[in-house]
Design a protein around this motif. Structure first.
Motif, short mmCIF file in Angstrom:
data_model
loop_
_atom_site.label_atom_id
_atom_site.label_comp_id
_atom_site.label_asym_id
_atom_site.label_seq_id
_atom_site.Cartn_x
_atom_site.Cartn_y
_atom_site.Cartn_z
N ILE A 153 32.73 -58.99 -7.43
CA ILE A 153 32.69 -57.50 -7.86
C ILE A 153 31.04 -57.68 -8.17
N GLY A 154 30.22 -59.50 -7.71
CA GLY A 154 29.08 -59.50 -7.52
C GLY A 154 28.22 -58.94 -6.00
N CYS A 155 29.07 -59.50 -4.87
CA CYS A 155 29.12 -58.90 -4.03
C CYS A 155 28.69 -57.43 -4.09
N PHE A 156 29.73 -56.34 -4.48
CA PHE A 156 29.75 -54.78 -4.32
C PHE A 156 28.01 -54.12 -4.84
N VAL A 186 20.28 -69.28 -4.12
CA VAL A 186 20.05 -70.48 -4.40
C VAL A 186 21.26 -70.91 -5.65
N ALA A 187 20.51 -69.77 -6.39
CA ALA A 187 20.46 -69.55 -8.58
C ALA A 187 22.22 -68.98 -8.48
N GLY A 188 23.26 -69.06 -7.56
CA GLY A 188 24.52 -68.67 -8.28
C GLY A 188 25.37 -70.43 -7.56
N ALA A 189 24.48 -70.71 -6.79
CA ALA A 189 25.18 -72.33 -6.07
C ALA A 189 25.18 -73.17 -7.25
N LEU A 190 23.66 -73.67 -7.50
CA LEU A 190 23.51 -74.53 -8.33
C LEU A 190 23.97 -73.88 -10.11
N ILE A 191 24.46 -72.01 -10.41
CA ILE A 191 24.78 -72.73 -10.85
C ILE A 191 26.45 -72.90 -11.15
N VAL A 225 30.71 -70.21 -16.97
CA VAL A 225 30.03 -70.64 -16.38
C VAL A 225 29.62 -70.02 -14.75
N MET A 226 30.99 -71.06 -14.42
CA MET A 226 31.49 -70.71 -13.46
C MET A 226 31.54 -69.10 -12.99
N VAL A 277 26.62 -64.38 -9.65
CA VAL A 277 25.03 -64.80 -8.99
C VAL A 277 25.04 -64.72 -7.86
N SER A 278 25.89 -65.58 -7.51
CA SER A 278 25.71 -65.60 -5.91
C SER A 278 26.63 -64.50 -5.01
N GLY A 279 27.79 -64.00 -5.75
CA GLY A 279 27.65 -62.69 -5.25
C GLY A 279 27.11 -61.67 -5.10
N LEU A 280 25.85 -61.48 -5.73
CA LEU A 280 24.58 -60.53 -5.87
C LEU A 280 24.06 -60.96 -4.65
#
Length: 534
Positions: free
Chosen positions: A81-84, A111-116, A125-126, A132-135
């Motif tokens: 969904i983030g990727c979409f 970067v932000a998504g990987a850290l989260i 949180v996961m 975020v990573s998907g965005l």
């Protein structure tokens, strides 16, 4: 910095606030662009594969309080969904930002998504980190194929994209073997799943650095009215000055196609989606080309490949009856087939063409899934002989081989080839978004399907793959060996053709004063030499 023959020095172009064009040209420029694109695809593969090898491991299960299949489906699928939405964001900002700045924006989100994700301890949180990573991934994934297609020579464009997809497959394989090593190699506690997730930062950094130091594509520059900069990049891609016929003809071809597309596409985006327009809503068939690009991306996902990539461990456990360690080992092995297949496609895609790879391989995928349904049915019976389980395992290897030879590379190549320049950014956003939304659907329902309809899941994939064959046979033209502008000729309904013999002279003469004046400017070392005709 190296110079062209005749002593002319390549000219750097303005990077639009973010980035630094360091002036690569010729083979060096093409190599750095391909490394950038390959890094983006490798990141897609790693990010797609890494979670599939973690969700069933004891450390992950314990951290997230032993989630049920619905929760697992949410953790894995909401990334899509983030990727979409990330892909759809390029519909709005992609034309403004250009190819390289869009990639940099996506890298920051990743970067932000990987850290989260790597630091999370709760399901909420996961999932937030996954979104975020998907965005970021959606923005990168919709842009990288366009960057590669718009800078590659027509004769080797398919090879370049297949190289990128081989990198994607390496990413999948690396993710599975990393998961296997950390979870069965003596690493204990949360590190067994946190480190594999955080390792994607390495690939993100490589992607961001290469995007930071390359120029944008000549086609985007020309569409933005930066004619002199477009000519400078065409010189550098061809490693030759503007006076050479191949540079002039490349520039003229882009200019002609852009002019024709702007004249032909009179209805705008609302016109493309207006009812009653039919397939040929304008003289370059923009609607047909957009729908075809979206269809082929959706068809890839509905064929079931990511059900296998994301849940291969689960499939080996539930459908074949293996233990977790053996299933994890086979999951790493089955994804090595992707590397083999995409490597084979490198040697075929620009020789036999897109259609001759797609149609037989999708037919093979349908047949394999039909056989797999029967084998898994046998495996699910009481006291089933072990031979059925071994045969079912083999079918998953064969399916991935068919997919990676014929479907994987072409599905990312064809949309960038067939979309007109005037709608290429937005069209790529929509086609990539269709890939991700159907990816979400498949990844979300696969655990539920395996729990509820079991062996019948494979029948669905068999029927869908079989349905794609006649549609693509009827509507997909062959694009191998054609420039992106020459592909417009395949769809033109008004008899339009590139004027290869004479048009480039008139176009270059018309723009020569502007090109010469801009090329001779020196902006604090940014423009280091002229590239005007001597």
């Amino acid at each position: 910095m190296a110079s062209y023959k005749g002593g002319l020095v390549p000219r750097r172009v303005e990077s639009n606030w973010v980035g630094l064009d360091v002036g690569f040209s010729g083979t060096w420029l093409m190599t750095v662009i391909t490394v950038c694109c390959a890094s983006g695809f490798l990141l897609v593969g790693y990010d797609n594969g890494v979670m599939g090898g973690l969700i069933n491991t004891p450390a992950f299960q314990e951290t997230f309080d032993y989630p049920d299949s619905n929760t697992i489906g949410n953790i894995v699928s909401l990334y899509e969904i983030g990727c979409f939405f990330g892909a759809m964001s390029t519909f709005v900002v992609g034309d403004f930002l250009g190819r390289r700045r869009t990639i940099l924006m996506g890298s920051a989100f990743m970067v932000a998504g990987a850290l989260i994700q790597g630091l999370s301890s709760t399901v909420g949180v996961m999932i937030a980190g996954r979104i975020v990573s998907g965005l970021g991934m959606g923005a990168i994934n919709s842009t990288v194929p366009v960057l590669q297609a718009e800078t590659s020579p027509a004769i080797s464009r398919g090879v370049m994209v297949c190289l990128d997809l081989t990198a994607l497959n390496f990413g999948i394989a690396i993710s599975y073997w990393t998961d296997y090593g950390f979870n069965f190699g003596g690493v204990t506690g949360n590190k067994a799943w946190r480190i594999p997730i955080l390792l994607q930062l390495v690939f993100i950094v490589v992607l961001a650095i290469t995007a930071f130091i390359i120029p944008d594509t000549p086609r985007w520059l020309l569409s933005q009215g930066r004619d002199a900069d477009a000519m400078a990049i065409l010189e550098r891609l061809n490693n030759a000055p503007a006076s050479t016929p191949k540079v002039q003809e490349a520039y003229a071809g882009i200019a002609q196609a852009l002019e024709h597309e702007r004249a032909a596409t009179v209805k705008g985006w609302k016109g493309l989606f207006a009812p009653g327009g039919g397939w040929s809503d304008d003289s370059i068939q923009s609607r047909k080309r957009l729908l075809l690009a979206c269809f082929i991306q959706a068809a890839q996902q509905l064929g079931g490949i990511n059900a296998l990539i994301y849940y291969s461990t689960t499939l080996f456990v539930q459908s074949v009856g293996l233990g977790l360690k053996d299933a994890s080992l086979l999951s790493g092995g089955v994804n090595m087939c992707l590397i083999l297949g995409s490597t084979i496609s490198i040697f075929l895609v620009d020789r036999v063409g897109r259609r001759m790879l797609l149609l037989p391989c999708i037919s093979g995928m349908a047949l394999v899934m039909a056989v797999q349904a029967g084998l898994v049915y046998k495996v699910e019976q009481p006291n089933s002989p072990a031979v059925y389980g071994r045969a079912a395992s083999a079918m998953l290897f064969v399916f991935e081989l068919f997919f990676s030879i014929g479907f994987q590379g072409t599905v990312w190549l064809i949309p960038s080839e067939i979309l007109p320049l005037t709608i290429r950014t937005k069209g790529s956003a929509l086609s990539t978004a269709s890939n991700w939304i159907f990816n979400f659907l498949i990844v979300k329902i696969t655990p539920l399907a395996l729990d509820n309809i079991r062996w019948k899941t494979y029948i669905i994939f068999a029927v869908l793959n079989a349905a794609w064959v006649p549609i693509l046979a009827i509507y997909l033209p062959e694009t191998k060996g054609r420039s992106l502008e020459a592909i417009d000729e395949l769809f033109a309904t008004d008899g339009w053709h590139l004027d290869r013999a004479n048009a480039h002279r008139a176009i270059v003469e018309e723009n020569s004063e502007d090109v010469e004046s801009q090329a001779s400017k020196k902006d604090e070392g940014l423009y280091i030499s002229t590239v005007d005709d001597k």
